[in-house]
Design a protein around this motif. Structure first.
Motif, mmCIF file in Angstrom:
data_model
loop_
_atom_site.group_PDB
_atom_site.id
_atom_site.type_symbol
_atom_site.label_atom_id
_atom_site.label_comp_id
_atom_site.label_asym_id
_atom_site.label_seq_id
_atom_site.Cartn_x
_atom_site.Cartn_y
_atom_site.Cartn_z
ATOM 1 N N LYS A 186 6.797 -51.917 -2.106
ATOM 2 C CA LYS A 186 6.699 -50.452 -2.212
ATOM 3 C C LYS A 186 7.425 -49.886 -3.427
ATOM 4 O O LYS A 186 6.984 -48.921 -4.026
ATOM 5 N N ALA A 236 -1.162 -39.057 7.050
ATOM 6 C CA ALA A 236 -2.109 -38.719 8.123
ATOM 7 C C ALA A 236 -1.398 -38.358 9.424
ATOM 8 O O ALA A 236 -2.018 -37.821 10.336
ATOM 9 N N GLY A 237 -0.122 -38.690 9.502
ATOM 10 C CA GLY A 237 0.627 -38.388 10.730
ATOM 11 C C GLY A 237 0.768 -39.596 11.646
ATOM 12 O O GLY A 237 1.024 -39.453 12.841
ATOM 13 N N LYS A 238 0.650 -40.794 11.079
ATOM 14 C CA LYS A 238 0.737 -42.012 11.899
ATOM 15 C C LYS A 238 2.107 -42.116 12.582
ATOM 16 O O LYS A 238 2.182 -42.320 13.788
ATOM 17 N N SER A 239 3.167 -41.987 11.779
ATOM 18 C CA SER A 239 4.519 -42.147 12.351
ATOM 19 C C SER A 239 4.768 -41.102 13.432
ATOM 20 O O SER A 239 5.370 -41.398 14.471
ATOM 21 N N THR A 240 4.282 -39.888 13.200
ATOM 22 C CA THR A 240 4.449 -38.813 14.185
ATOM 23 C C THR A 240 3.760 -39.194 15.493
ATOM 24 O O THR A 240 4.328 -39.065 16.583
ATOM 25 N N ARG A 294 3.155 -59.727 6.703
ATOM 26 C CA ARG A 294 2.421 -59.738 7.986
ATOM 27 C C ARG A 294 2.554 -61.083 8.704
ATOM 28 O O ARG A 294 2.724 -61.126 9.935
ATOM 29 N N ARG A 296 7.610 -33.428 1.904
ATOM 30 C CA ARG A 296 8.666 -34.352 2.329
ATOM 31 C C ARG A 296 9.389 -34.949 1.120
ATOM 32 O O ARG A 296 10.605 -35.103 1.127
ATOM 33 N N PHE A 299 1.847 -58.265 0.898
ATOM 34 C CA PHE A 299 1.503 -57.656 2.192
ATOM 35 C C PHE A 299 1.167 -58.753 3.213
ATOM 36 O O PHE A 299 1.561 -58.671 4.385
ATOM 37 N N TYR A 339 -6.791 -50.796 1.156
ATOM 38 C CA TYR A 339 -6.050 -50.560 -0.095
ATOM 39 C C TYR A 339 -6.296 -51.678 -1.124
ATOM 40 O O TYR A 339 -6.608 -51.402 -2.277
ATOM 41 N N GLN A 340 -6.093 -52.939 -0.682
ATOM 42 C CA GLN A 340 -6.202 -54.026 -1.664
ATOM 43 C C GLN A 340 -7.657 -54.466 -1.822
ATOM 44 O O GLN A 340 -8.102 -54.765 -2.931
ATOM 45 N N ARG A 399 0.358 -49.177 10.766
ATOM 46 C CA ARG A 399 -0.421 -49.937 9.784
ATOM 47 C C ARG A 399 -0.448 -51.423 10.139
ATOM 48 O O ARG A 399 0.516 -51.977 10.642
ATOM 49 N N GLU A 418 -2.432 -41.782 3.414
ATOM 50 C CA GLU A 418 -1.041 -41.295 3.303
ATOM 51 C C GLU A 418 -0.909 -39.946 4.005
ATOM 52 O O GLU A 418 -1.775 -39.074 3.870
ATOM 53 N N ASP A 475 -5.906 -31.663 13.215
ATOM 54 C CA ASP A 475 -5.436 -30.812 14.319
ATOM 55 C C ASP A 475 -3.906 -30.827 14.402
ATOM 56 O O ASP A 475 -3.243 -31.587 13.687
ATOM 57 N N THR A 501 -4.712 -53.495 4.498
ATOM 58 C CA THR A 501 -4.931 -54.443 3.392
ATOM 59 C C THR A 501 -6.395 -54.405 2.958
ATOM 60 O O THR A 501 -6.707 -54.399 1.759
HETATM 61 N N1 T5A Z 1 -0.138 -50.568 2.356
HETATM 62 C C1 T5A Z 1 0.328 -50.950 3.577
HETATM 63 C C2 T5A Z 1 -1.063 -51.332 1.655
HETATM 64 O O1 T5A Z 1 -1.446 -50.997 0.530
HETATM 65 N N2 T5A Z 1 -1.537 -52.484 2.226
HETATM 66 C C3 T5A Z 1 -1.102 -52.918 3.450
HETATM 67 O O2 T5A Z 1 -1.542 -53.987 3.925
HETATM 68 C C4 T5A Z 1 -0.138 -52.125 4.156
HETATM 69 C C5 T5A Z 1 0.360 -52.560 5.511
HETATM 70 C C6 T5A Z 1 3.174 -48.059 3.263
HETATM 71 C C7 T5A Z 1 2.348 -48.117 1.996
HETATM 72 O O3 T5A Z 1 1.825 -49.408 1.842
HETATM 73 C C8 T5A Z 1 0.414 -49.349 1.750
HETATM 74 C C9 T5A Z 1 0.014 -48.073 2.395
HETATM 75 C C10 T5A Z 1 1.166 -47.156 2.078
HETATM 76 O O4 T5A Z 1 0.956 -46.607 0.793
HETATM 77 P P1 T5A Z 1 4.585 -46.142 4.312
HETATM 78 O O5 T5A Z 1 5.833 -45.474 3.884
HETATM 79 O O6 T5A Z 1 4.637 -46.939 5.552
HETATM 80 O O7 T5A Z 1 4.051 -47.033 3.121
HETATM 81 O O8 T5A Z 1 3.496 -45.023 4.212
HETATM 82 P P2 T5A Z 1 2.551 -44.391 5.231
HETATM 83 O O9 T5A Z 1 2.149 -45.383 6.268
HETATM 84 O O10 T5A Z 1 1.451 -43.731 4.484
HETATM 85 O O11 T5A Z 1 3.500 -43.338 5.948
HETATM 86 P P3 T5A Z 1 3.666 -41.815 5.730
HETATM 87 O O12 T5A Z 1 4.982 -41.466 6.373
HETATM 88 O O13 T5A Z 1 3.477 -41.399 4.319
HETATM 89 O O14 T5A Z 1 2.513 -41.177 6.542
HETATM 90 P P4 T5A Z 1 2.280 -41.039 8.072
HETATM 91 O O15 T5A Z 1 3.154 -41.917 8.878
HETATM 92 O O16 T5A Z 1 0.827 -41.129 8.302
HETATM 93 O O17 T5A Z 1 2.684 -39.513 8.352
HETATM 94 P P5 T5A Z 1 3.973 -38.877 9.087
HETATM 95 O O18 T5A Z 1 3.820 -38.907 10.540
HETATM 96 O O19 T5A Z 1 5.205 -39.424 8.480
HETATM 97 O O20 T5A Z 1 3.754 -37.366 8.634
HETATM 98 C C11 T5A Z 1 3.821 -36.982 7.262
HETATM 99 C C12 T5A Z 1 4.252 -35.507 7.197
HETATM 100 O O21 T5A Z 1 3.237 -34.712 7.796
HETATM 101 C C13 T5A Z 1 3.729 -33.993 8.922
HETATM 102 C C14 T5A Z 1 5.010 -34.706 9.333
HETATM 103 O O22 T5A Z 1 5.915 -33.846 9.963
HETATM 104 C C15 T5A Z 1 5.531 -35.221 7.995
HETATM 105 O O23 T5A Z 1 6.243 -34.242 7.322
HETATM 106 N N3 T5A Z 1 2.685 -34.057 9.955
HETATM 107 C C16 T5A Z 1 1.785 -33.060 10.145
HETATM 108 N N4 T5A Z 1 1.614 -31.881 9.557
HETATM 109 C C17 T5A Z 1 0.576 -31.120 10.010
HETATM 110 N N5 T5A Z 1 -0.277 -31.502 11.018
HETATM 111 C C18 T5A Z 1 -0.113 -32.681 11.636
HETATM 112 N N6 T5A Z 1 -0.958 -33.049 12.595
HETATM 113 C C19 T5A Z 1 0.941 -33.533 11.194
HETATM 114 N N7 T5A Z 1 1.358 -34.761 11.575
HETATM 115 C C20 T5A Z 1 2.411 -35.071 10.801
#
Ligand code: T5A
Length: 213
Positions: free
Chosen positions: A57, A17-21, A78, A153, A74, A108-109, A100, A15, A196, A105
C-alpha cells in the motif's frame, strides 16, 4: 439466526464504498445473537500479511513497483492469511468476515492493471487453497462518490495510499470489473447499492446473510 457451522463472508467494492462500516455493523449484529465472529481484512490479517500490506500500500521512492510485483504481494499476503487465520477459524465453527479478498485481485490487478486474467485467477486459487467465500457482498457505487468520502477522511487522518491515488479511469475499470464478477457468479456475489444510508445498507445485508449464517 443460529450459526451451526463456520462460514466465510467477504466484502468487496471500490474505494470508500463503506465496506469497513458494514463489516463493523454486521459483526455487532452477529455477536448480539451469540455468534462467534472474526473480522479481518486484506491485504493483511496476520502479522506477516500485515507487513506485506504496508509494502504493497505505501511503497514509495525512486523504484516504481511493477504491476506483477503488486499482484504477487497481494497473493502472498492472502496465502498467509488463509492458512493461518481464515481456514482454522472457519474449521472451529466461527463466522469469518473479511474486508476484501481475491475478487479485489481480479478487479484491480486483473482488469484494471490489465494483467493476464487467466493467470490472475489461477494464482487466486493457488493462494486460497480451496477456501472460497460462502457469500460475497459487493458494495457498489460510482468512484466519484467513493472519492468524496475518502477525501474527507484523508484531510483529517492523513494521505491516501498508492491505489487510491490512481486516476479515475482506473477506478472506473475496477467498478466495472466487480460488476462483471457479480454477473459471472450470481449465487456467491450479491450486489448492494452503497449509496443508501449505512443503516439501510445494513438491513439489506442482514437479509442476505440469513441464507448462509
Ligand atoms: N487491493 C486490495 C488490491 O488492489 N488488490 C487486492 O487483492 C486487495 C485485497 C486496500 C487497497 O488495496 C487494494 C484495494 C485498496 O486500494 P484499504 O485501506 O483496505 O486498502 O482500502 P479500502 O478497502 O478501499 O478501504 P476504505 O476504508 O477506503 O473504504 P471502505 O472500507 O469501503 O469504506 P469505509 O467504511 O471506511 O467508509 C469510508 C468513508 O465513508 C463513510 C465512512 O464514515 C468513512 O468516512 N461512509 C459513508 N458515507 C455515506 N454513506 C454511507 N453509506 C457510508 N458508509 C461509509
Amino acid at each position: 439466526m443460529n450459526c451451526k457451522k463456520g462460514c466465510f463472508i467477504t466484502f468487496e467494492g471500490p474505494e470508500g464504498a463503506g465496506k469497513s462500516t458494514q463489516v463493523k455493523l454486521l459483526r455487532q449484529a452477529l455477536e448480539k445473537r451469540g455468534i462467534q465472529t472474526i473480522v479481518t481484512r486484506e491485504p493483511g490479517g496476520t502479522p506477516l500479511a500485515e507487513q506485506l500490506r504496508d509494502i504493497v500500500k505505501y511503497h514509495e521512492g525512486d523504484e516504481p513497483m511493477a504491476a506483477e510485483t503488486e499482484l504477487l504481494l497481494f497473493a502472498a499476503s492472502r496465502a498467509q492469511h488463509v492458512r493461518n487465520l481464515i481456514k482454522p477459524a472457519v474449521a472451529e465453527g466461527k463466522v469469518v468476515i473479511c474486508d476484501r479478498f481475491y475478487d479485489s485481485t481480479t478487479a484491480y490487478q486483473g482488469y484494471a492493471r490489465s494483467l493476464e486474467l487467466d493467470f490472475v485467477q489461477r494464482l487466486n486459487m493457488f493462494a486460497i487453497a480451496g477456501c472460497k467465500p460462502d457469500l460475497t457482498i459487493l458494495l457498489d457505487l460510482p468512484p466519484e462518490a467513493g472519492f468524496s468520502r475518502t477525501a474527507a477522511r484523508a484531510e483529517t487522518q492523513g494521505l491516501n495510499d498508492r491505489l487510491e491515488n490512481e486516476a479515475l479511469d482506473f477506478h472506473l475499470a475496477v467498478r466495472s470489473a466487480f460488476l462483471t464478477i457479480a454477473e459471472q457468479e450470481p449465487e456467491r456475489v450479491k450486489v448492494v447499492s452503497a449509496l443508501d444510508a449505512p443503516e439501510v445498507i445494513h438491513c439489506t445485508i442482514m437479509e442476505l446473510i440469513e441464507n448462509v449464517v
